[in-house]
Design an enzyme around this catalytic site. Sequence first.
Site, PDB file in Angstrom:
ATOM      1  N   GLU A 166      -8.241   9.224   1.064  1.00 50.49           N
ATOM      2  CA  GLU A 166      -7.181  10.262   1.051  1.00 50.49           C
ATOM      3  C   GLU A 166      -6.000   9.859   0.169  1.00 50.49           C
ATOM      4  O   GLU A 166      -4.852   9.846   0.621  1.00 50.49           O
ATOM      5  CB  GLU A 166      -6.728  10.574   2.485  1.00 50.49           C
ATOM      6  CG  GLU A 166      -7.839  11.155   3.320  1.00 50.49           C
ATOM      7  CD  GLU A 166      -7.403  11.714   4.675  1.00 50.49           C
ATOM      8  OE1 GLU A 166      -6.280  11.444   5.115  1.00 50.49           O
ATOM      9  OE2 GLU A 166      -8.219  12.435   5.284  1.00 50.49           O
ATOM     10  N   GLU A 199     -15.279  13.054   6.498  1.00 51.95           N
ATOM     11  CA  GLU A 199     -14.490  13.198   7.740  1.00 51.95           C
ATOM     12  C   GLU A 199     -14.544  14.664   8.139  1.00 51.95           C
ATOM     13  O   GLU A 199     -14.067  15.527   7.376  1.00 51.95           O
ATOM     14  CB  GLU A 199     -13.031  12.757   7.543  1.00 51.95           C
ATOM     15  CG  GLU A 199     -12.860  11.256   7.449  1.00 51.95           C
ATOM     16  CD  GLU A 199     -11.402  10.812   7.463  1.00 51.95           C
ATOM     17  OE1 GLU A 199     -10.578  11.458   8.133  1.00 51.95           O
ATOM     18  OE2 GLU A 199     -11.106   9.809   6.780  1.00 51.95           O
TER      19      GLU A 199
HETATM   20  O1  AHR Z   1      -9.902  10.047  11.162  1.00 54.30           O
HETATM   21  C1  AHR Z   1      -8.537   9.857  11.371  1.00 54.30           C
HETATM   22  C2  AHR Z   1      -7.751   9.843  10.064  1.00 54.30           C
HETATM   23  O2  AHR Z   1      -7.793  11.116   9.482  1.00 54.30           O
HETATM   24  C3  AHR Z   1      -8.279   8.939   8.973  1.00 54.30           C
HETATM   25  O3  AHR Z   1      -7.814   7.643   9.073  1.00 54.30           O
HETATM   26  C4  AHR Z   1      -7.745   9.586   7.735  1.00 54.30           C
HETATM   27  O4  AHR Z   1      -8.569   9.362   6.632  1.00 54.30           O
HETATM   28  C5  AHR Z   1      -7.610  11.038   8.102  1.00 54.30           C
HETATM   29  O5  AHR Z   1      -6.363  11.530   7.757  1.00 54.30           O
END
Ligand code: AHR
Length: 501
Positions: free
Chosen positions: A173, A292
């Site tokens: 990110e 994610e």
């Molecule tokens: O999954 C939780 C968090 O969400 C992770 O660390 C990050 O990559 C995202 O913002």
Amino acid sequence: MKKANIILDRDYQIGRIDKRLFGSFIEHLGRAVYGGIYEPDHPLADELGFRTDVIKAVRDLCVPLVRYPGGNFVSGFNWEDSVGPRESRPKRLDLAWFTTETNEVGLHEFAQWAEKVNSEIMYAVNLGTRGPQEARDIVEYANHPGNSRFSDMRIANGRKDPFGIRLWCLGNEMDGPWQMGQKTAYEYGRIANESAKMMKWVDPSIEVVACGSSSSEMPTFGDWELTMLNECYENIDYVSLHRYYANPTGDTAGFLARTMDMDDFIRSVVSICDAVKGKKHSKKQINLSFDEWNVWYHSRQQDEEIWKREKWNRALPLLEDVYNFEDALLAGSMLITLMRNADRVRIACLAQLVNVIAPIMTRSQGGCWAQTIYYPFMHASRYGRGTALQAIVDSPAYDCSDYENVPILDAIATLGDDGSLTLFAVNRDLTEPCCVSLDLRAFGDLRMTEHIVLHHDDVHAVNTEENPNEVVPASCPLTQPDGGRADILLPALSWNVIRFA
Ligand code: AHR
């Protein structure tokens, strides 16, 4: 009762489903590692300190890939801290989650755990506070056979054979202001390119994932992908997508329609990748890693309070969302969306796996139980292997806050290599069951072997340690196809897995 038609045909192929579509994620965050997978003084801990009840729950869930060690955590992480004798590993302040990282579990220990749960590791390198040099060093440490500084260090640390990690994330990110070492798209594209090049020079067999936008809601979404890909297209293999949904207003119909957004997000990123391919006259296709995805909102307020009370403690109970029944329905639809896009989405990770926005929960010194979202994931991972088939769905639709014409039925089919056929379907209708007329004539003789349904009358029902079986799948009576057609009843608000041999 609502009525719908679904036609399935073995010729309506979307593509092979990569087993890595059913990956998950363990970050050094909250109680995912310490008190989750690792609790040496728990009565069920094994000789390495890993909880055997958690190992069993992960094995049953069927998770072929686990992303590690972050997440936001990785952007301030020094991989060297997590290897070598435990007593000399440093304690570090983790600025991503305002906790103290003790480094008791590092690469060697995590690899042992991953082996126990039959998972491959997808390892993220720090491109926040560090760069290409440290990224190529950890590839050398993990994958080079020996006779070099870092591979010899691995051997001296007790691991003769390389870890053989095939899949690597180039940071995490990097567009987000919350990220340590946030970058502009151009800065990131350059660093991703140089890191990918050097990492692949060390081990040409690896694949790398470049960071896309941290969500489709980022103001820079689109531009970020275009600019970043322009810098690193030829050296990377996948672009990442991240997306979490929430239902803070209790609008179930709108919440269950969020996969329309997920589909749009995937299609937009595919278009951008292909536009850059065209612009560069490239022969290479970049695929997607949705590394994610989940529902995340239940614990946000609680986390603010934890940080007010006890910043910097080890293993703070952060992001411990308690998932309800409607979350399981959306998770099911998100899995359907991933399978429907299996031609371009090759990798995906349910974020995360244990305690932190997770399908599996534990209590320290206590039990381990499955949250509602555990079940759709388990079904999809177990039965969603082989080839994804487009389900031609003709169903009633509804309008909601953000979308018009949302089909009440969300469905995908998979054709297993053993010839078995599985239909996954969510009935989004809030009140009415749906009678599906299923046309299977193209398959010849088929026998229904199982109809699993996940349903609860209360969308807010949850599983807890005391009551772990409040929301669990049940078997429905079978309806055998007649002349290649079957009429199947899907309850209002239900996740269905219908299997044929
Ligand atoms: O999954 C939780 C968090 O969400 C992770 O660390 C990050 O990559 C995202 O913002």
